[in-house]
Write a protein that holds these residues in place. Structure first.
Motif, PDB file in Angstrom:
ATOM      1  N   ASN A  19     -20.698  21.307   9.978  1.00  0.00           N
ATOM      2  CA  ASN A  19     -21.905  20.483   9.980  1.00  0.00           C
ATOM      3  C   ASN A  19     -21.501  19.010  10.043  1.00  0.00           C
ATOM      4  OD1 ASN A  19     -21.216  19.726   7.262  1.00  0.00           O
ATOM      5  ND2 ASN A  19     -22.246  21.575   6.509  1.00  0.00           N
ATOM      6  N   GLU A  20     -22.477  18.141   9.908  1.00  0.00           N
ATOM      7  CA  GLU A  20     -22.224  16.697   9.991  1.00  0.00           C
ATOM      8  C   GLU A  20     -21.169  16.254   8.980  1.00  0.00           C
ATOM      9  OE1 GLU A  20     -24.649  12.527   9.002  1.00  0.00           O
ATOM     10  OE2 GLU A  20     -25.571  14.487   8.632  1.00  0.00           O
ATOM     11  N   TYR A  21     -21.253  16.778   7.772  1.00  0.00           N
ATOM     12  CA  TYR A  21     -20.338  16.324   6.726  1.00  0.00           C
ATOM     13  C   TYR A  21     -18.935  16.873   6.924  1.00  0.00           C
ATOM     14  CZ  TYR A  21     -18.540  15.061   2.118  1.00  0.00           C
ATOM     15  OH  TYR A  21     -17.796  14.525   1.099  1.00  0.00           O
ATOM     16  N   THR A  22     -18.809  18.137   7.254  1.00  0.00           N
ATOM     17  CA  THR A  22     -17.462  18.684   7.460  1.00  0.00           C
ATOM     18  C   THR A  22     -16.780  17.990   8.639  1.00  0.00           C
ATOM     19  OG1 THR A  22     -18.249  20.526   8.839  1.00  0.00           O
ATOM     20  CG2 THR A  22     -18.072  20.912   6.469  1.00  0.00           C
ATOM     21  N   GLN A  23     -17.556  17.661   9.674  1.00  0.00           N
ATOM     22  CA  GLN A  23     -16.968  16.949  10.809  1.00  0.00           C
ATOM     23  C   GLN A  23     -16.534  15.553  10.398  1.00  0.00           C
ATOM     24  OE1 GLN A  23     -16.250  18.249  13.949  1.00  0.00           O
ATOM     25  NE2 GLN A  23     -15.042  16.356  13.933  1.00  0.00           N
ATOM     26  N   PHE A  24     -17.333  14.896   9.555  1.00  0.00           N
ATOM     27  CA  PHE A  24     -16.940  13.580   9.067  1.00  0.00           C
ATOM     28  C   PHE A  24     -15.618  13.651   8.319  1.00  0.00           C
ATOM     29  CE2 PHE A  24     -16.546  10.644   5.553  1.00  0.00           C
ATOM     30  CZ  PHE A  24     -16.594   9.434   6.215  1.00  0.00           C
ATOM     31  N   LEU A  25     -15.461  14.641   7.448  1.00  0.00           N
ATOM     32  CA  LEU A  25     -14.221  14.759   6.671  1.00  0.00           C
ATOM     33  C   LEU A  25     -13.026  15.032   7.573  1.00  0.00           C
ATOM     34  CD1 LEU A  25     -15.428  16.754   3.537  1.00  0.00           C
ATOM     35  CD2 LEU A  25     -14.996  14.296   3.731  1.00  0.00           C
ATOM     36  N   LYS A  26     -13.213  15.853   8.580  1.00  0.00           N
ATOM     37  CA  LYS A  26     -12.118  16.104   9.537  1.00  0.00           C
ATOM     38  C   LYS A  26     -11.701  14.807  10.229  1.00  0.00           C
ATOM     39  CE  LYS A  26     -13.000  20.990  10.652  1.00  0.00           C
ATOM     40  NZ  LYS A  26     -13.865  21.292   9.506  1.00  0.00           N
ATOM     41  N   ASP A  27     -12.698  14.034  10.658  1.00  0.00           N
ATOM     42  CA  ASP A  27     -12.403  12.764  11.327  1.00  0.00           C
ATOM     43  C   ASP A  27     -11.737  11.781  10.357  1.00  0.00           C
ATOM     44  OD1 ASP A  27     -13.550  13.772  13.626  1.00  0.00           O
ATOM     45  OD2 ASP A  27     -15.477  12.767  13.312  1.00  0.00           O
ATOM     46  N   LEU A  28     -12.182  11.781   9.101  1.00  0.00           N
ATOM     47  CA  LEU A  28     -11.586  10.895   8.105  1.00  0.00           C
ATOM     48  C   LEU A  28     -10.113  11.213   7.913  1.00  0.00           C
ATOM     49  CD1 LEU A  28     -11.986   8.680   5.928  1.00  0.00           C
ATOM     50  CD2 LEU A  28     -12.546  10.523   4.317  1.00  0.00           C
ATOM     51  N   GLY A  29      -9.792  12.485   7.829  1.00  0.00           N
ATOM     52  CA  GLY A  29      -8.389  12.877   7.660  1.00  0.00           C
ATOM     53  C   GLY A  29      -7.503  12.382   8.791  1.00  0.00           C
ATOM     54  N   ARG A  30      -8.079  12.314   9.991  1.00  0.00           N
ATOM     55  CA  ARG A  30      -7.304  11.827  11.137  1.00  0.00           C
ATOM     56  C   ARG A  30      -7.206  10.312  11.165  1.00  0.00           C
ATOM     57  NH1 ARG A  30      -9.782  16.541  13.746  1.00  0.00           N
ATOM     58  NH2 ARG A  30     -11.661  15.339  14.229  1.00  0.00           N
ATOM     59  N   SER A  31      -8.132   9.623  10.479  1.00  0.00           N
ATOM     60  CA  SER A  31      -8.164   8.160  10.544  1.00  0.00           C
ATOM     61  C   SER A  31      -7.337   7.496   9.439  1.00  0.00           C
ATOM     62  CB  SER A  31      -9.605   7.665  10.466  1.00  0.00           C
ATOM     63  OG  SER A  31     -10.163   7.890   9.179  1.00  0.00           O
ATOM     64  N   ILE A  32      -7.145   8.175   8.320  1.00  0.00           N
ATOM     65  CA  ILE A  32      -6.365   7.607   7.221  1.00  0.00           C
ATOM     66  C   ILE A  32      -4.884   7.615   7.604  1.00  0.00           C
ATOM     67  CG2 ILE A  32      -5.688   7.896   4.798  1.00  0.00           C
ATOM     68  CD1 ILE A  32      -8.325   9.389   4.356  1.00  0.00           C
ATOM     69  N   PRO A  33      -4.159   6.516   7.367  1.00  0.00           N
ATOM     70  CA  PRO A  33      -2.711   6.561   7.591  1.00  0.00           C
ATOM     71  C   PRO A  33      -2.109   7.739   6.822  1.00  0.00           C
ATOM     72  CG  PRO A  33      -3.415   4.324   7.116  1.00  0.00           C
ATOM     73  CD  PRO A  33      -4.619   5.200   6.875  1.00  0.00           C
ATOM     74  N   ARG A  34      -1.252   8.497   7.484  1.00  0.00           N
ATOM     75  CA  ARG A  34      -0.743   9.728   6.872  1.00  0.00           C
ATOM     76  C   ARG A  34      -0.016   9.423   5.565  1.00  0.00           C
ATOM     77  NH1 ARG A  34       0.235  14.999   8.146  1.00  0.00           N
ATOM     78  NH2 ARG A  34       2.063  15.957   7.179  1.00  0.00           N
ATOM     79  N   PRO A  35      -0.502   9.972   4.443  1.00  0.00           N
ATOM     80  CA  PRO A  35       0.128   9.684   3.151  1.00  0.00           C
ATOM     81  C   PRO A  35       1.383  10.520   2.929  1.00  0.00           C
ATOM     82  CG  PRO A  35      -1.739  11.148   2.833  1.00  0.00           C
ATOM     83  CD  PRO A  35      -1.708  10.808   4.298  1.00  0.00           C
ATOM     84  N   GLN A  36       2.239  10.034   2.046  1.00  0.00           N
ATOM     85  CA  GLN A  36       3.417  10.827   1.690  1.00  0.00           C
ATOM     86  C   GLN A  36       3.079  11.850   0.626  1.00  0.00           C
ATOM     87  OE1 GLN A  36       6.451   9.822  -0.985  1.00  0.00           O
ATOM     88  NE2 GLN A  36       5.741   7.741  -1.391  1.00  0.00           N
ATOM     89  N   ALA A  37       1.967  11.620  -0.100  1.00  0.00           N
ATOM     90  CA  ALA A  37       1.499  12.564  -1.109  1.00  0.00           C
ATOM     91  C   ALA A  37       0.054  12.224  -1.436  1.00  0.00           C
ATOM     92  CB  ALA A  37       2.367  12.508  -2.364  1.00  0.00           C
TER      93      ALA A  37
END
Length: 259
Positions: A19-37
């Motif tokens: 849905n709208e929210y799950t898609q937002f979270l997927k996009d957010l994960g791709r936009s955040i600089p990849r964390p080490q933890a």
């Protein structure tokens, strides 16, 4: 410096929905600089003293009932990272934060529902953290603040819960209409978060309209992760509302970025 986040985990059904929210979270994960933890404070892990995970391989906890069978087959096999746990322990010692180390507990759905949307491959180490809803907001904020230096080392700090979480007030027909009291609370919260008005926020239960409905006494654990996440960014006091939507008329899907 990587921001910290407050992320609503909603109902467990999000784990099998698109849905709208799950898609937002997927996009957010791709936009955040990849964390080490990832250090994650979950509303579904309550304790009277701060708990810090030191787990090699997490099991998946199904801390809910009455949902479709598909939910109980999901696995999120995240690993821990002892070096980050040790650094957290040192920071807590320095800041005078009492804590206990937990070496067995798996990830509850407050953690894995969010993490699975952000990082579906479970390939980033996780340090799970408890919350204590009996502390004052100022004390919860201080615990998050004590970890702020981790953000400089690309550690992502997340508070997982919900700004409006009153299960007794859900409208199961979900016709898309949002209850006015739920929106009133979230709009008050938005004003004071964007102004970094900690004095008002720490006294939210007295000052915010309909706080007793949005954050009922039996469910404060879902609101308080926002203070841990906010505290982690107090050295860069900026709050940005990235997403807000609702399910069942009242259950908020809010995502706040701090820093």
């Amino acid at each position: 410096m990587i921001p910290s986040y407050f992320i609503a985990h909603g109902a467990p059904l999000l784990a099998i929905e698109t849905n709208e929210y799950t898609q937002f979270l997927k996009d957010l994960g791709r936009s955040i600089p990849r964390p080490q933890a990832i250090v994650l404070f979950s509303a579904h892990w309550e304790s009277t003293i701060q708990h810090v995970s030191d787990v090699d391989q997490y099991s998946t906890i199904y801390d809910f009932g009455g949902f479709p069978e598909a939910l109980y087959t999901i696995q999120y096999p995240a690993i821990g990272k002892s070096s980050i746990t040790k650094e957290i322990e040192e920071l807590f010692h320095t800041q005078g934060v009492p804590f206990k180390k937990e070496t067995n507990r798996g990830l509850d759905h407050g953690a894995w529902v969010v993490l699975r949307e952000l990082y579906p491959n479970a390939d980033i180490p996780v340090i799970a953290m408890s919350v204590n809803p009996t502390l004052s907001p100022k004390e919860q904020f201080k615990i998050g603040q004590s970890l702020s230096s981790l953000r400089e080392k690309d550690v992502l700090i997340i508070g997982s819960g919900g700004t409006v979480h009153n299960l007794r007030a859900l409208k199961w027909e979900d016709n898309g209409e949002v209850e006015t009291w739920a929106l009133a609370f979230d709009e008050w919260l938005e004003k004071h978060l964007t102004n970094w008005d900690t004095e008002s926020l720490f006294d939210y239960y007295s000052l915010a309209p309909t706080a007793d409905m949005a954050v009922p006494a039996y469910a404060k654990e879902h609101f308080v992760p926002i203070f841990y996440a906010m505290g982690a960014a107090n050295n860069e006091p900026k709050a940005t509302l990235l997403h807000r939507s609702y399910r069942y008329g009242t259950l908020s899907h809010s995502v706040w970025q701090f820093g």
